[in-house]
Design an enzyme around this catalytic site. Structure first.
Site, mmCIF file in Angstrom:
data_model
loop_
_atom_site.group_PDB
_atom_site.id
_atom_site.type_symbol
_atom_site.label_atom_id
_atom_site.label_comp_id
_atom_site.label_asym_id
_atom_site.label_seq_id
_atom_site.Cartn_x
_atom_site.Cartn_y
_atom_site.Cartn_z
ATOM 1 N N ASP A 182 -14.815 56.531 30.458
ATOM 2 C CA ASP A 182 -14.088 55.576 29.607
ATOM 3 C C ASP A 182 -12.628 55.998 29.462
ATOM 4 O O ASP A 182 -12.134 56.226 28.354
ATOM 5 C CB ASP A 182 -14.767 55.480 28.237
ATOM 6 C CG ASP A 182 -14.358 54.221 27.467
ATOM 7 O OD1 ASP A 182 -13.857 53.280 28.113
ATOM 8 O OD2 ASP A 182 -14.546 54.185 26.241
ATOM 9 N N PRO A 189 -9.515 69.212 16.037
ATOM 10 C CA PRO A 189 -8.125 69.443 15.615
ATOM 11 C C PRO A 189 -7.445 68.104 15.326
ATOM 12 O O PRO A 189 -7.745 67.087 15.964
ATOM 13 C CB PRO A 189 -7.487 70.136 16.835
ATOM 14 C CG PRO A 189 -8.618 70.591 17.678
ATOM 15 C CD PRO A 189 -9.766 69.675 17.411
#
Length: 721
Positions: free
Chosen positions: A251, A199
């Protein structure tokens, strides 16, 4: 002709072997790969590293003594050995094939086995103007991300990624389904490349708004920053504790947290992620992440855990507060002859908020709110990973802080220490809401038996367990659990009901999710990658369970007999605190009544002998069951297994246990995997109390309140004879 066929066969075999070697090399990450993002319109820069684990072993770890021990498992080996067939049930079958399936033509409205839309390459070429440079959102070592408009008119982000990275992404995004975690819309796999479609995130990344926004755009205000902090925390809490297969992000940083049109935070870039069940204490993985966000223990040893993400999240909070990257903050601290976290701690103690808070805010913040966020950041970045909170704890604290900042509530700072679910009466929740919370009662099943199925869910931003009864005929169990669950609100060491749904066709109860599962799952159902419970933890579990039962017996408005105390019914929260659960067999009586005669319920080996013989149930029946539970805790074996061992010696298991204790052979019964410095003292104590609690004569058993005192003060004068 024969010779030619053999030559072709040998060439084919060599080609397959070579492909396997390359595949192994890619998945073991035995090379350094820079996956840095360059400055761009929607995202931020940073350096994400894959550092080979053997590099840190050569530098930081001395050579092993002879003979050398077994080498640590690599991440790839862990994925194979730990996951087993259960993982394959969760992951679509196509993800386990080495040879990709190619989709070169349009397959309108078709999904693959993971539920992702399959796009044709032509469709994505049209959407991105043939991958025009003007549509590039991200340039990085992992690949480029393009803005595109699909055939239905919606905007999307199309990522071109290396084959191995795509496999990891597609594997994880097929499992993770949460509004604060990125969810791919589809994919396109060709012989030349792999494309993932996401998206479109209207507001880009958090890093863009902190460090790269245009002067014409206003800075993020303080309330929006707190909203982003809460959303990111919820996403991580979901990955760590709720996801069908728990994931470590590896991360966590501002450039990997995207913002939708409403500035809701969405965790992105799972390509560096690891599965929790592939990251045990004995497993070393290649160090991955961004300099400044990598937890010190992970950097030094290559051992990754959810607490590594907590550290990265703490550094991300510093980014939110200061609008500077971790690298810039470290350099600024170095200029002051201090390490980054020491400098932040100094600022916190001196309350010099203007030194650290983003100057673009121009003082539009409250000192108390900055103090609270800095405090969470410092707690999350402690050197000792055990001292860091879980992300569930962070969510609880941030939720209160955010609601307080919005003016929704007027709570004092002391409220940060509690669980915001406590103190709330059970709410009547609609079936539609629970259907959405559990994703349609999907396969995220915690446990199931002939009575009920328990699902993981996410309700109003909090992880929950939703118990669904299998039959309308079990309505009496539903009513009993609802009544007792309300009584237990909000008593420590007892599960409490936070919601229910009562309809003619279905009965549902909602409880806080106990993220560490049952004690039984740590004793007899433990993954090999999980460390055994320490003896300090086992003693704490014994004390907490006894405290919960003592409250049921002595302090509730009416006396409650649990009737099925066993390891499978003692749950563990995110701090490994025990919680007594599952009251479907419980009995309720007045305090002036010594016992009631009823049908016998419970589990073989945990049912008191007088209860079996006469149907007379009392609080001393629970004491017997608790004694059997202690034996499970000590031996890591279910009582039925101990019964079989004792039967081979022509003894009742209670007599066999007492004999072992009297002959001082308690250590021979103890779990041999959980040994530590406290083992002997704790085993001796728990065995003694187990023998006292399982006496045949109920009048000679201690009360649960006495058991609490014995556990806390080592004996309190009770003797076996």
């Amino acid at each position: 002709m024969v010779s030619s066929s053999r030559d072709n066969w040998e060439k084919l075999v060599n080609a397959v072997v070579k492909r396997e070697e390359i595949w192994q090399l890619c998945h073991q990450n035995s090379f350094s790969t820079i996956a840095s993002d360059t400055p761009r319109t929607s995202y931020s820069s940073g350096e994400s590293l894959r550092i080979p684990s053997d590099l840190f072993k050569r530098i930081l770890v001395p050579p092993p003594p002879q003979p050398p021990p077994q080498p640590p498992l690599t991440s790839l080996e862990a994925r194979r050995n730990v996951s087993g067939t259960n993982t394959r049930k969760l992951i679509p079958a196509w993800l386990w094939r080495r040879k990709p399936k190619f989709y070169d033509v349009a397959q309108d409205d078709e999904d693959d086995q993971s539920g992702l839309r399959i796009y044709s390459q032509r469709e994505l070429l049209v959407a991105t103007d043939s991958f025009s440079d003007k549509n590039i959102l991200v340039r990085g070592g992992r690949g480029k991300v393009y803005k595109g408009r699909l055939a239905d008119g919606t905007l999307a982000e199309v990522e071109r990624v290396p084959p191995q990275a795509a496999e990891i992404d597609m594997e994880m995004i097929s499992i993770a389904t949460h509004w604060n975690v990125i969810r791919a819309r589809g994919s396109c796999i060709t012989q030349k490349e792999k494309l993932l479609v996401y998206p479109y995130m209207d507001n880009g990344s958090v890093a863009f708004w902190l460090r790269e926004r245009k002067d014409s755009l206003p800075p993020l205000d303080w309330l929006t920053r707190m909203k982003i902090a809460l959303g990111a925390a919820k996403g991580l809490a979901y990955l760590h504790h709720i996801c069908p297969r728990e994931i470590i992000h590896c991360d966590v940083k501002a450039s990997n947290i995207l913002l939708d049109e409403y500035f809701e935070a969405v965790l992105a870039n799972l390509s560096l992620g690891e599965y929790v069940d592939c990251c045990g204490d004995d497993i070393v993985t290649p160090v991955k992440g961004t300099i400044g966000h990598i937890a010190p223990e992970y950097l030094a040893t290559g051992k990754c855990s959810v607490k590594s993400d907590v550290f990265g999240y703490g550094v991300f909070l510093l980014e939110l507060i200061t609008a500077k990257s971790a690298f810039d903050l470290a350099r600024f601290a170095y200029d002051n002859d201090m390490l980054l976290l020491d400098w932040v701690n100094h600022i916190y103690k001196e309350r010099e908020w203007k030194v650290i808070v983003d100057a673009e805010l121009q003082g539009k913040f409250l000192d108390e709110e900055v103090e609270d966020l800095l405090q969470i950041a410092l707690i999350c970045t402690q050197d000792d990973p055990e001292g860091r909170p879980t992300m569930l704890e962070v969510v609880r604290r941030l939720d209160v802080a955010y609601r307080w900042a919005k003016g929704d509530i007027e709570w004092s700072k002391e409220d940060f220490k509690g669980d915001i679910l406590e103190g709330q009466d059970a709410q009547n929740i609609s079936l539609d809401k629970l259907h959405a919370a559990t994703e349609g009662f999907s396969n995220k099943i915690i446990s199931e038996d002939s009575f009920n199925v328990i699902y993981k869910g996410w309700l109003d931003g909090y992880p929950v367990a939703v118990k669904r009864y299998n039959s309308q005929s079990l309505e009496y169990c539903f009513e009993r659990e609802l009544e007792i669950g309300r009584i237990c609100l909000p008593i420590p060491n007892l599960i409490h009901v936070i919601g229910f749904c009562r309809m003619p066709e279905v009965q549902l109860l909602v409880f806080p999710l106990m993220v560490n599962g049952s004690v039984d799952s740590w004793l007899t159902g433990r993954y090999e990658s999980r460390p055994p419970l320490t003896w300090k933890q086992r003693k704490n579990i014994a004390i907490g369970t006894a405290r919960g039962l003592a409250h049921l017996h002595d302090k509730c408005e009416k006396k409650i007999i649990h009737c099925d105390v066993k390891a499978a019914n003692i749950m563990l929260d995110d701090k490994f605190e025990p919680v007594v659960a599952d009251f479907k067999s419980a009995k309720i009586m007045d305090h002036n009544v010594t016992h009631i005669t009823t049908s016998v319920t419970g589990t073989i080996g945990h049912i008191a002998p007088e209860y079996i013989a006469s149907g007379k149930c009392s609080d001393k029946s629970d004491v017997f069951s608790y004694g059997s539970f202690l034996l499970e805790l000590v031996t890591e074996r279910r009582i039925i297994d101990l019964i079989h061992v004792a039967d081979e010696k022509d003894m009742m298991y209670v007599d066999w246990v007492k004999k072992n204790y009297e002959e001082r052979r308690w250590e021979s019964m103890a779990d041999d995997e959980g040994g530590d410095d406290e083992m002997e003292a704790v085993v001796k104590l728990l065995m003694k109390i187990a023998v006292l609690c399982t006496r045949y004569n109920p009048d000679r058993r201690p009360r649960m309140s006495d058991v609490v005192m014995m556990l806390k003060y080592f004996g309190c004068g009770w003797e076996l004879l």
